[in-house]
Design a protein around this motif. Structure first.
Motif, PDB file in Angstrom:
ATOM      1  N   UNK A 174     -22.795  97.589   1.240  1.00 56.83           N
ATOM      2  CA  UNK A 174     -21.754  97.327   0.242  1.00 56.83           C
ATOM      3  C   UNK A 174     -20.461  97.036   0.988  1.00 56.83           C
ATOM      4  N   UNK A 175     -19.469  96.528   0.296  1.00 53.28           N
ATOM      5  CA  UNK A 175     -18.180  96.244   0.921  1.00 53.28           C
ATOM      6  C   UNK A 175     -17.070  96.522  -0.081  1.00 53.28           C
ATOM      7  N   UNK A 192     -11.462  93.962   4.610  1.00 52.75           N
ATOM      8  CA  UNK A 192     -12.653  94.559   4.011  1.00 52.75           C
ATOM      9  C   UNK A 192     -13.288  95.565   4.961  1.00 52.75           C
ATOM     10  N   UNK A 193     -13.840  96.602   4.365  1.00 49.69           N
ATOM     11  CA  UNK A 193     -14.677  97.546   5.090  1.00 49.69           C
ATOM     12  C   UNK A 193     -16.075  97.462   4.504  1.00 49.69           C
ATOM     13  N   UNK A 216     -16.590  86.970   4.148  1.00 50.97           N
ATOM     14  CA  UNK A 216     -17.655  86.000   4.357  1.00 50.97           C
ATOM     15  C   UNK A 216     -18.969  86.659   4.748  1.00 50.97           C
ATOM     16  N   UNK A 217     -20.062  86.013   4.376  1.00 52.68           N
ATOM     17  CA  UNK A 217     -21.379  86.552   4.675  1.00 52.68           C
ATOM     18  C   UNK A 217     -21.679  86.679   6.150  1.00 52.68           C
ATOM     19  N   UNK A 218     -20.916  85.962   7.014  1.00 46.86           N
ATOM     20  CA  UNK A 218     -21.157  86.065   8.453  1.00 46.86           C
ATOM     21  C   UNK A 218     -20.915  87.473   8.972  1.00 46.86           C
ATOM     22  N   UNK A 219     -20.082  88.244   8.272  1.00 42.93           N
ATOM     23  CA  UNK A 219     -19.821  89.628   8.695  1.00 42.93           C
ATOM     24  C   UNK A 219     -21.072  90.483   8.534  1.00 42.93           C
ATOM     25  N   UNK A 220     -21.767  90.329   7.404  1.00 44.87           N
ATOM     26  CA  UNK A 220     -23.015  91.064   7.204  1.00 44.87           C
ATOM     27  C   UNK A 220     -24.090  90.572   8.164  1.00 44.87           C
ATOM     28  N   UNK A 239     -24.713  88.153   0.883  1.00 46.15           N
ATOM     29  CA  UNK A 239     -25.964  88.711   1.388  1.00 46.15           C
ATOM     30  C   UNK A 239     -27.142  87.745   1.234  1.00 46.15           C
ATOM     31  N   UNK A 240     -26.974  86.667   0.458  1.00 48.24           N
ATOM     32  CA  UNK A 240     -28.106  85.793   0.134  1.00 48.24           C
ATOM     33  C   UNK A 240     -28.707  85.135   1.365  1.00 48.24           C
TER      34      UNK A 240
END
Length: 371
Positions: A174-175, A192-193, A216-220, A239-240
């Protein structure tokens, strides 16, 4: 949130019979592991009113819980010095390894400052005020420097924690947005955390936090690189893309329920109300299987929860055709139907939880204290 979901669920649950008289709370015994300090009290009078001398026949013991404020002390390292008359050299015993070389803070103080800031969410300026009451003045700038150094020193531990969490088959994610103060400008920007967590079904639970300046999804993808298990999340698009690297998506039933409940609250929709009642039944079944082993939990879900989930899907599909596209209930139904596969993935895997509340609970303190 999980608390809101539970409260909303209670509102839709039929009233039960009035409970029996409420039992009076029983005071729990104080932990035996706590140190005991004894204070003895004796009567000042040595004789009874009749004139007879009193004889001690025993004692009565009562216990209270007490504490003292944080106590500071100076840790003195006294190292022996030795000389060699032959070599004309002097040697001293080495200092123990330190977090900050030649620094004034000992490990215990560093741990206090870091835990108070990041776990108790106590800003450094408040810590300065608290420590001053004990007669110790620690500049906020000094503590900020200590926190930064500790972050560098603890980086290997954080990496090991990440590897431990990603070693599990199922992980929560989660974020949450936080305010980031721009140095020298006095302004804040959104950062964001991200939180990654083991499920409550495993014996050794752990949580890993990651900071980023964007969502951005690149962090996940950066944190979850190499992970190929099941990821429990909300329907955030970031996350997709993980599904292309072999990650299986399991979505949060609490999110679907929340949207339906809000629709029920908004216009009293009986359609949404019935759907929420069916989801409440899914949670009842889940509570009964909480302590099961994964295989037994999956079998239980297949036997009891799957028929309810199928009835919910049929109900939503049937009622959706009767609603206009812009209707708030229709939008809530669309969310559930479009994400149905992820919402019901937990039925086929006993290691997967029904929702993402564990991650939301882990990230909530940050959202409340950093907003």
């Amino acid at each position: 949130t999980a608390i809101e979901d539970r409260a909303a669920q209670d509102e839709l649950t039929p009233p039960r019979a009035a409970p029996a008289a409420k039992r009076q709370a029983v005071r729990q015994a104080l932990a035996a592991s706590l140190p005991r300090i004894e204070r003895h009290h004796e009567m000042a009078a040595t004789h009874c009113e009749c004139g007879q001398a009193l004889q001690r026949i025993g004692e009565e013991v009562s216990e209270q819980l007490d504490c003292v404020p944080a106590q500071f002390f100076v840790l003195r390292h006294i190292r022996g010095k030795y000389a060699c008359a032959c070599c004309q050299t002097i040697q001293a015993a080495p200092m123990p390894a330190q977090m900050i070389d030649k620094g004034i803070p000992a490990p215990g103080l560093l741990a206090q400052v870091v835990v108070a800031k990041h776990d108790d969410h106590l800003p450094l300026y408040r810590q300065t005020e608290i420590y001053a009451r004990s007669g110790v003045h620690i500049p906020r700038s000094s503590m900020a420097q200590w926190v930064g150094i500790c972050g560098v020193r603890l980086a290997p531990l954080a990496a090991a924690l990440r590897e431990f969490i990603l070693g599990h088959d199922v992980v929560h994610a989660d974020e949450t947005p936080i305010k980031l103060l721009a140095p020298g400008k006095g302004k804040t920007s959104k950062a964001y955390v991200w939180v990654y967590r083991t499920t409550n079904f495993v014996a050794r639970r752990a949580v890993f936090y990651d900071f980023s300046t964007g969502r951005g999804g690149e962090n996940a993808r950066r944190v979850l690189q190499g992970f190929g298990g099941t990821l429990v999340t909300d329907d955030f698009s970031g996350y997709h893309a993980l599904q292309t690297q072999g990650v299986t998506a399991a979505l949060c039933m609490a999110h679907a329920r929340r949207k339906l409940f809000e629709a029920h609250q908004f216009n009293g929709s009986e359609i949404a109300g019935h759907a929420v009642a069916l989801i409440a039944r899914l949670y009842e079944i889940e509570r009964e299987a909480r302590e099961f082993e994964p295989k037994a939990r999956r079998l239980w879900r297949q036997q009891h929860a799957k028929p309810v989930a199928e009835a919910l899907h049929d109900w939503l599909s049937e009622q959706r055709a009767k609603l206009a596209k812009a209707d708030v209930t229709a939008k809530a139904i669309d969310y559930s139907l479009s994400n149905w596969r992820g919402l019901t993935h937990y039925l086929d895997d006993g290691q997967v939880p029904i929702d993402n509340n564990a991650a939301e609970n882990a990230v909530r303190p940050l959202a409340m204290t950093c907003s």
